[in-house]
Design a protein around this motif. Structure first.
Motif, PDB file in Angstrom:
ATOM      1  N   UNK A 102      -3.129  -0.723 -10.273  1.00 40.77           N
ATOM      2  CA  UNK A 102      -1.924   0.113 -10.236  1.00 40.77           C
ATOM      3  C   UNK A 102      -0.708  -0.733  -9.871  1.00 40.77           C
ATOM      4  N   UNK A 103      -0.860  -1.568  -8.843  1.00 42.55           N
ATOM      5  CA  UNK A 103       0.248  -2.420  -8.402  1.00 42.55           C
ATOM      6  C   UNK A 103       0.688  -3.368  -9.511  1.00 42.55           C
ATOM      7  N   UNK A 104      -0.268  -3.954 -10.197  1.00 41.14           N
ATOM      8  CA  UNK A 104       0.052  -4.897 -11.275  1.00 41.14           C
ATOM      9  C   UNK A 104       0.814  -4.204 -12.401  1.00 41.14           C
ATOM     10  N   UNK A 153      -5.850   3.705   2.207  1.00 40.59           N
ATOM     11  CA  UNK A 153      -6.139   2.968   0.974  1.00 40.59           C
ATOM     12  C   UNK A 153      -7.282   3.622   0.203  1.00 40.59           C
ATOM     13  N   UNK A 154      -8.331   4.004   0.914  1.00 39.20           N
ATOM     14  CA  UNK A 154      -9.468   4.662   0.269  1.00 39.20           C
ATOM     15  C   UNK A 154      -9.046   6.001  -0.342  1.00 39.20           C
ATOM     16  N   UNK A 155      -8.222   6.746   0.376  1.00 34.94           N
ATOM     17  CA  UNK A 155      -7.779   8.056  -0.108  1.00 34.94           C
ATOM     18  C   UNK A 155      -6.917   7.915  -1.359  1.00 34.94           C
ATOM     19  N   UNK A 156      -6.053   6.898  -1.384  1.00 34.99           N
ATOM     20  CA  UNK A 156      -5.229   6.667  -2.569  1.00 34.99           C
ATOM     21  C   UNK A 156      -6.079   6.233  -3.761  1.00 34.99           C
ATOM     22  N   UNK A 157      -7.122   5.457  -3.508  1.00 35.89           N
ATOM     23  CA  UNK A 157      -8.048   5.102  -4.584  1.00 35.89           C
ATOM     24  C   UNK A 157      -8.658   6.360  -5.194  1.00 35.89           C
ATOM     25  N   UNK A 158      -8.984   7.325  -4.355  1.00 35.50           N
ATOM     26  CA  UNK A 158      -9.603   8.555  -4.838  1.00 35.50           C
ATOM     27  C   UNK A 158      -8.664   9.356  -5.742  1.00 35.50           C
ATOM     28  N   UNK A 159      -7.365   9.361  -5.440  1.00 37.68           N
ATOM     29  CA  UNK A 159      -6.452  10.156  -6.271  1.00 37.68           C
ATOM     30  C   UNK A 159      -5.981   9.388  -7.507  1.00 37.68           C
ATOM     31  N   UNK A 160      -5.845   8.057  -7.394  1.00 37.51           N
ATOM     32  CA  UNK A 160      -5.483   7.269  -8.577  1.00 37.51           C
ATOM     33  C   UNK A 160      -6.675   7.108  -9.519  1.00 37.51           C
ATOM     34  N   UNK A 161      -7.871   7.040  -8.951  1.00 37.19           N
ATOM     35  CA  UNK A 161      -9.115   6.911  -9.703  1.00 37.19           C
ATOM     36  C   UNK A 161      -9.185   5.618 -10.514  1.00 37.19           C
ATOM     37  N   UNK A 162      -8.495   4.600 -10.025  1.00 39.92           N
ATOM     38  CA  UNK A 162      -8.624   3.252 -10.556  1.00 39.92           C
ATOM     39  C   UNK A 162      -8.196   2.285  -9.457  1.00 39.92           C
ATOM     40  N   UNK A 188       0.828  -1.204   0.000  1.00 39.33           N
ATOM     41  CA  UNK A 188       0.000   0.000   0.000  1.00 39.33           C
ATOM     42  C   UNK A 188       0.863   1.256   0.000  1.00 39.33           C
ATOM     43  N   UNK A 189       1.902   1.265   0.822  1.00 39.49           N
ATOM     44  CA  UNK A 189       2.749   2.450   0.881  1.00 39.49           C
ATOM     45  C   UNK A 189       3.568   2.619  -0.395  1.00 39.49           C
ATOM     46  N   UNK A 190       3.826   1.516  -1.096  1.00 36.60           N
ATOM     47  CA  UNK A 190       4.470   1.617  -2.405  1.00 36.60           C
ATOM     48  C   UNK A 190       3.569   2.355  -3.389  1.00 36.60           C
ATOM     49  N   UNK A 191       2.269   2.078  -3.319  1.00 38.26           N
ATOM     50  CA  UNK A 191       1.310   2.801  -4.159  1.00 38.26           C
ATOM     51  C   UNK A 191       1.352   4.297  -3.834  1.00 38.26           C
ATOM     52  N   UNK A 192       1.523   4.616  -2.547  1.00 39.11           N
ATOM     53  CA  UNK A 192       1.647   6.022  -2.155  1.00 39.11           C
ATOM     54  C   UNK A 192       2.925   6.629  -2.730  1.00 39.11           C
ATOM     55  N   UNK A 193       4.029   5.870  -2.685  1.00 42.11           N
ATOM     56  CA  UNK A 193       5.276   6.360  -3.261  1.00 42.11           C
ATOM     57  C   UNK A 193       5.155   6.639  -4.744  1.00 42.11           C
ATOM     58  N   UNK A 194       4.466   5.758  -5.452  1.00 39.66           N
ATOM     59  CA  UNK A 194       4.238   5.974  -6.881  1.00 39.66           C
ATOM     60  C   UNK A 194       3.382   7.217  -7.118  1.00 39.66           C
TER      61      UNK A 194
END
Length: 295
Positions: free
Chosen positions: A228-230, A214-223, A120-126
């Protein structure tokens, strides 16, 4: 190929060597070498492996039962996402990328609980790398629904969510922040009406707040975050397609006309990352090489 990632992780990897000489190709067996080739003491290595094999988690292998027992003292705790019966101990030891030892079924997919937080934090780093967020920004500026309502929650930054110092207060997916690992002292009324800590001043391990991240990152990635991880991590490092990242049966939201599941940051109520040992090891190698995969 090179992946440069702003690493904002909960779990840190120490004692690594940057003299990486081998990265396992996708869809091929991991190349093995003997410990002796690297001057390692085989007896000491075998003792470490034996320790790992004989000191597995003592709870039930039916992890649904283990979770319910483990959090039985939490008010209103329930299983909201998938669970899976676990296998036996399994692991890999790598040296310079080569597999020098293994035990158990390293291809079996199992729940991994709070190791999910590293993904999850890797998704934040991206998200930082792509300019979607700045860790010092107030989160409510991006997530303007009711998630961060209230004078206290409106002080919370992305950094506070990432380092578990937000003291976010509220309810998400039916789970209350105050009911996650409550103090041994006091009553439900005491826990509900606690005094807040100023964000950034007090650490508390809390899975509800991780799910807010996790919910907040979903909102900014919008997918969906598993997508995203894949695309950004798991496919480039040659991971299999057997891993999964789940949320809860009630954590579906609508974004841009599409229904998406907000994933969980662990297995506290089920869900989280389900993955095998070898895919975990690929992810670990990426971090051991500071985000550089064979580049």
């Amino acid at each position: 190929m090179q992946l440069k990632i702003s690493i904002l992780i909960f779990l840190f990897y120490h004692g690594f060597s940057l003299s990486q000489s081998y990265f396992p190709p996708a869809h091929e067996p991991w190349t093995k070498k003997s410990p002796e080739e690297f001057g390692l003491k085989i007896n000491a290595l075998n003792k470490a492996i034996e320790f790992a094999k004989t000191n597995e988690f003592s709870g039930e292998r039916d992890l649904r039962v283990a979770i319910l027992k483990g959090f039985a003292k939490e008010p209103y705790h329930q299983i909201l996402g998938p669970t899976k019966k676990r296998g036996g101990p399994a692991g890999i030891i790598l040296k310079n990328g080569y597999q020098i030892a293994s035990w158990g079924d390293t291809h079996r997919v199992d729940m991994t609980f709070s190791v999910t937080k590293s993904y999850l934090s890797t998704i934040a780093g991206l998200a930082v790398d792509q300019g979607l967020i700045n860790t010092d920004d107030i989160t409510v500026n991006s997530i303007w629904d009711t998630t961060f309502d209230g004078a206290h929650n409106q002080q919370i930054t992305w950094k506070h969510l990432l380092n578990q110092s937000s003291d976010w207060s509220g309810t998400l997916w039916g789970s209350h922040d105050w009911a996650d690992r409550p103090p041994q002292e006091g009553s439900i009324d005491d826990w509900k009406n606690r005094n807040y800590h100023t964000p950034g001043t007090h650490f508390e391990y809390n899975d509800v707040r991780v799910n807010v991240l996790a919910y907040s990152l979903l909102q900014v990635w919008r997918k969906p975050l598993p997508q995203v991880l894949k695309e950004k991590i798991m496919d480039p490092i040659g991971a299999t397609n057997t891993w999964r990242w789940y949320g809860y049966n009630n954590s579906w939201v609508e974004l841009d006309g599409n229904y998406m599941q907000s994933v969980s940051g662990g297995g506290h109520s089920g869900g989280g990352i389900f993955i095998n040992t070898e895919d975990h090891a690929r992810f670990g190698l990426l971090f051991l090489n500071e985000g550089n995969w064979n580049g």
